[in-house]
Design a protein around this motif. Structure first.
Motif, mmCIF file in Angstrom:
data_model
loop_
_atom_site.group_PDB
_atom_site.id
_atom_site.type_symbol
_atom_site.label_atom_id
_atom_site.label_comp_id
_atom_site.label_asym_id
_atom_site.label_seq_id
_atom_site.Cartn_x
_atom_site.Cartn_y
_atom_site.Cartn_z
ATOM 1 N N ASP A 219 34.043 27.789 35.419
ATOM 2 C CA ASP A 219 35.059 27.534 36.595
ATOM 3 C C ASP A 219 36.257 27.239 36.348
ATOM 4 N N GLY A 220 37.090 28.064 37.242
ATOM 5 C CA GLY A 220 38.589 28.138 37.070
ATOM 6 C C GLY A 220 39.132 29.249 36.212
ATOM 7 N N ASP A 223 41.000 31.615 38.359
ATOM 8 C CA ASP A 223 42.404 30.999 38.918
ATOM 9 C C ASP A 223 43.482 31.196 37.479
ATOM 10 N N THR A 226 44.473 35.158 37.355
ATOM 11 C CA THR A 226 45.363 35.237 38.644
ATOM 12 C C THR A 226 46.791 34.809 38.310
ATOM 13 N N TYR A 227 46.904 33.635 37.850
ATOM 14 C CA TYR A 227 48.245 32.907 37.462
ATOM 15 C C TYR A 227 48.820 33.538 36.444
ATOM 16 N N TYR A 230 50.155 36.981 38.136
ATOM 17 C CA TYR A 230 51.060 37.299 39.272
ATOM 18 C C TYR A 230 52.495 36.995 38.908
ATOM 19 N N GLY A 300 43.087 27.523 33.093
ATOM 20 C CA GLY A 300 42.493 27.732 34.413
ATOM 21 C C GLY A 300 41.331 26.557 34.398
ATOM 22 N N LYS A 304 41.256 23.184 36.869
ATOM 23 C CA LYS A 304 40.260 23.115 37.643
ATOM 24 C C LYS A 304 39.749 21.573 37.515
ATOM 25 N N SER A 366 46.382 19.607 43.491
ATOM 26 C CA SER A 366 46.669 21.113 43.488
ATOM 27 C C SER A 366 46.488 21.702 42.044
ATOM 28 N N LEU A 367 45.597 22.498 42.039
ATOM 29 C CA LEU A 367 45.455 23.392 40.864
ATOM 30 C C LEU A 367 46.528 24.095 40.213
ATOM 31 N N GLU A 368 47.438 24.545 41.211
ATOM 32 C CA GLU A 368 48.766 25.270 41.124
ATOM 33 C C GLU A 368 49.603 24.500 40.158
ATOM 34 N N MET A 371 48.454 23.852 36.681
ATOM 35 C CA MET A 371 48.715 25.027 35.669
ATOM 36 C C MET A 371 50.193 25.158 35.586
#
Length: 665
Positions: A219-220, A223, A226-227, A230, A300, A304, A366-368, A371
């Motif tokens: 899980d994660g 994410d 994606t990070y 991006y 990630g 998470k 915040s997960l961001e 990260m």
């Protein structure tokens, strides 16, 4: 010119394909992912590819071709072009020695963690108890079990570089074991290291693919990916990002270390080194992307988990507020008694509406932000990865697998680095060449003695210093002089002529302009930016505060800055010393000849061509050399079977004498 020892077909094939430089390195696992994480993800990758194409590939091709053509180590190659340039090779050896010193410390750390992986549960899964108070150790409670194990159990680190502390006996023993392994593996030379690397080339890729497949199930993971991809194009406006991307290209391809030249000098003379340069550069980049995927999947998952623990903690606080009978309009609409049923987006949506009303105790999750909290350098492997592996089922298995991979990466890098030191010395000093075993053992012993600097309690700060400064700037300086030697001293047209003879076809003319202008300008700009950054922004390092259980950024003290400057100067000093020594020697020789020759004119050539298609005419008669003869290439390769090469006799004894005196060949 020294004749290279013949290798068996298996080893020659391995070297000919450039496998030593296409392997994973520890830098692929933590340096590239960290820089990618720090500098905008996909934007950094695009910038890296751009610099790889216009700087990395041309310079990598240049080093491969020079080693294969002249068939000497890093000292002999530049000495062959001109005796005044011999110092470039010695600077390469110094940089290699710097890297070997601190890379072997990383191998020692890997051995320590590997030894501790055969426990269940893993020793870094939980915080230890303080016997005196029967409670969790304060330093561990303030940080995390993995950070505590790394900084206190493994390193037993001090609070700053000023506080050196005593030697760490366990790490000193691990360092001795690491240098012993390297010494034993290198004693039999290139053939031995080639056979060892067949395994060490394949095994890390297998482990990375296993970790990637396992990580994608977590899980994660999406994410994290994606990070990673991006793009943040605004980072291109930063000079620092360009400097870091260019430096990573140098590290990834091994430019300036001398190991590329050392390995390519064993290639068959007609090996397609241009194909190798393109292939190895592509494989190296794809390897970095693969390692980054694994790292970002892991980060990630880690982010998470931290964010979900944050949600559970805040829901617990909200539940206690409800139990006190408080009735507020901002109570969440989801089930606070079951945190696992609350998704992260749901919690964040609620928090975005009611954060002003809930008070300071209830925080955003915040997960961001998690990260964004990147872990630099070695900490990525020894903190972030160990934290994630502790959450895996059968965690000792995954930990053992990971640190076996890290050990393989470190050893394979050390083999190439040591070849960059030993091969040039043995090629240019016949005494050392006859005592290879003694040279290898003494080099490793010296490395261990100096490496004890890194096993004292403040040793991690010196590892950071060496990684940031001892190799970076000297490496750029070395490659600048290499490019000047080929492009401006020897001449790009002459060099392309030699390559055409080797490959039976002429490389594109674009390389001429890349070597002469683009690469040189890029590297001078990189050097200037690095020096200006050091002048206007005092160098800093990250220290561990035992009282607060957290990291802090400190400025290097004055004596440490002096040490940084001395490391850079010592690595760069052989270049001017070699030039001055050769100039003085030539003047002495001319003065001696002028006295002995009674005014006879002395003809000298500052550099020679490394290859030629010109063959000796067996029916020609001996005569005085004409101007046309002087312009002809003077060194000729003649095949002897399919594996060995020798030089044909020189056309004139006088030319042979001049060649030996001028180039030392």
């Amino acid at each position: 010119m020294t004749e290279k020892p013949s290798l068996d077909t298996e080893d020659r094939a391995w070297l000919g394909e450039g496998q030593s430089e296409s392997q994973l390195t520890p830098g692929n696992v933590w340096r590239f992912p960290y820089l990618c994480h720090q500098n905008g993800g996909g934007s950094f990758m695009l910038l890296y590819v751009f610099l790889l194409v216009i700087v990395g590939v041309p310079l990598f091709f240049m080093e491969l071709a020079a080693g294969q053509c002249i068939r000497q180590g890093s000292i002999g190659v530049w000495k062959h072009i001109s005796p005044k340039l011999a110092g470039i090779g010695y600077s390469s050896c110094m940089v290699c020695f710097y890297v070997a010193l601190y890379y072997n410390v990383i191998i020692a750390w890997s051995l320590f963690y590997l030894g501790n992986s055969f426990q269940f549960p893993l020793p870094w899964e939980h915080c230890p108890l303080d016997v005196a108070t029967n409670s969790t150790v304060k330093e561990c409670a303030a940080s995390s079990p993995t950070s505590y194990f790394w900084f206190r159990k493994a390193l037993n680190i001090t609070n700053s570089i000023d506080d050196s502390g005593e030697l760490n006996p366990i790490m000193t023993g691990c360092l001795l074991a690491a240098w012993t392994i390297v010494s034993l593996a290198m004693i039999k030379g290139i053939k031995s290291s080639a056979k060892v690397m067949y395994f060490s080339t394949v095994f890390p890729y297998m482990v990375l693919f296993i970790f990637l497949i396992r990580g994608l199930m977590l899980d994660g993971a999406i994410d994290g990916i994606t990070y990673m991809f991006y793009p943040k194009l605004e980072i291109w406006a930063s000079v620092q990002v360009w400097r870091q991307a260019a430096t990573q290209v140098f590290f990834a391809l091994g430019l300036g270390y001398g190991s590329v030249i050392a390995y390519s000098s064993y290639n068959p003379i007609n090996n397609n080194c241009h194909r190798d340069a393109l292939m190895v550069s592509c494989i190296n980049f794809m390897t970095s992307v693969l390692a980054s995927l694994v790292v970002f999947v892991v980060l990630g998952f880690r982010a998470k988990n931290i964010a979900l623990r944050c949600v559970a903690k805040n829901l617990g606080l909200l539940s206690s507020m409800v139990s006190h009978g408080s009735e507020e309009h901002w109570w969440p609409w989801f089930n606070m008694s079951d945190p696992s049923s609350v998704s992260l987006p749901e919690y964040r949506e609620w928090y975005s509406h009611y954060s002003p009303s809930v008070g300071p105790n209830i925080t955003d999750c915040s997960l961001e932000e998690e990260m964004n909290k990147g872990i630099e350098g070695t900490g990525l492997a020894f903190i972030a990865f160990t934290e994630v592996m502790a959450l895996f089922p059968a965690s000792p298995f995954w930990s053992t697998l990971f640190f076996l991979m890290l050990l393989n990466l470190g050893l394979s890098t050390m083999f190439g680095t040591m070849q960059g030191i030993l091969t040039p010395l043995m090629d240019n000093f016949s005494l050392l060449g006859r005592h290879r075993t003694a040279l290898t053992v003494s080099s490793c012993a010296l490395g261990f003695l100096i490496g004890m600097l890194f096993t004292q309690r403040s040793g991690n700060y010196f590892v950071t210093m060496f990684d940031d400064y001892s190799a970076t700037l000297p490496l750029v300086i070395v490659v600048i002089f290499e490019t000047i030697s080929v492009a401006w001293v020897y001449g790009t047209d002459r060099f392309l002529d030699d390559i055409e003879v080797m490959l039976k076809w002429r490389p594109p003319v674009i390389y001429k302009y890349l070597w002469k202008y683009v690469c040189l300008l890029a590297m001078v700009s990189l050097l200037a930016a690095s020096l200006l950054r050091m002048v206007f922004k005092r160098p800093t390092y990250t220290a561990w505060n035992q009282d607060t259980g957290s990291e802090m950024t400190l400025e290097y003290p004055g004596w440490a800055l002096g040490m940084i400057v001395m490391l850079i100067v010592f690595a760069s000093l052989p270049v001017p010393i070699g030039y001055i020594h050769s100039t003085w020697k030539n003047r002495q020789l001319r003065h001696t000849r002028s006295e002995e020759g009674a005014g006879q004119e002395v003809h000298r050539e500052l550099y020679t061509k490394c290859n030629s298609t010109e063959q000796l005419d067996s029916s020609s008669h001996r005569r005085a050399p004409s101007e046309e003869d002087e312009a002809r290439p003077r060194t000729v390769f003649q095949p002897m079977g399919s594996e060995q090469y020798r030089l044909l006799p020189q056309q004139l004894e006088e030319e042979e004498e001049d060649e030996e005196q001028d180039t030392g060949v």
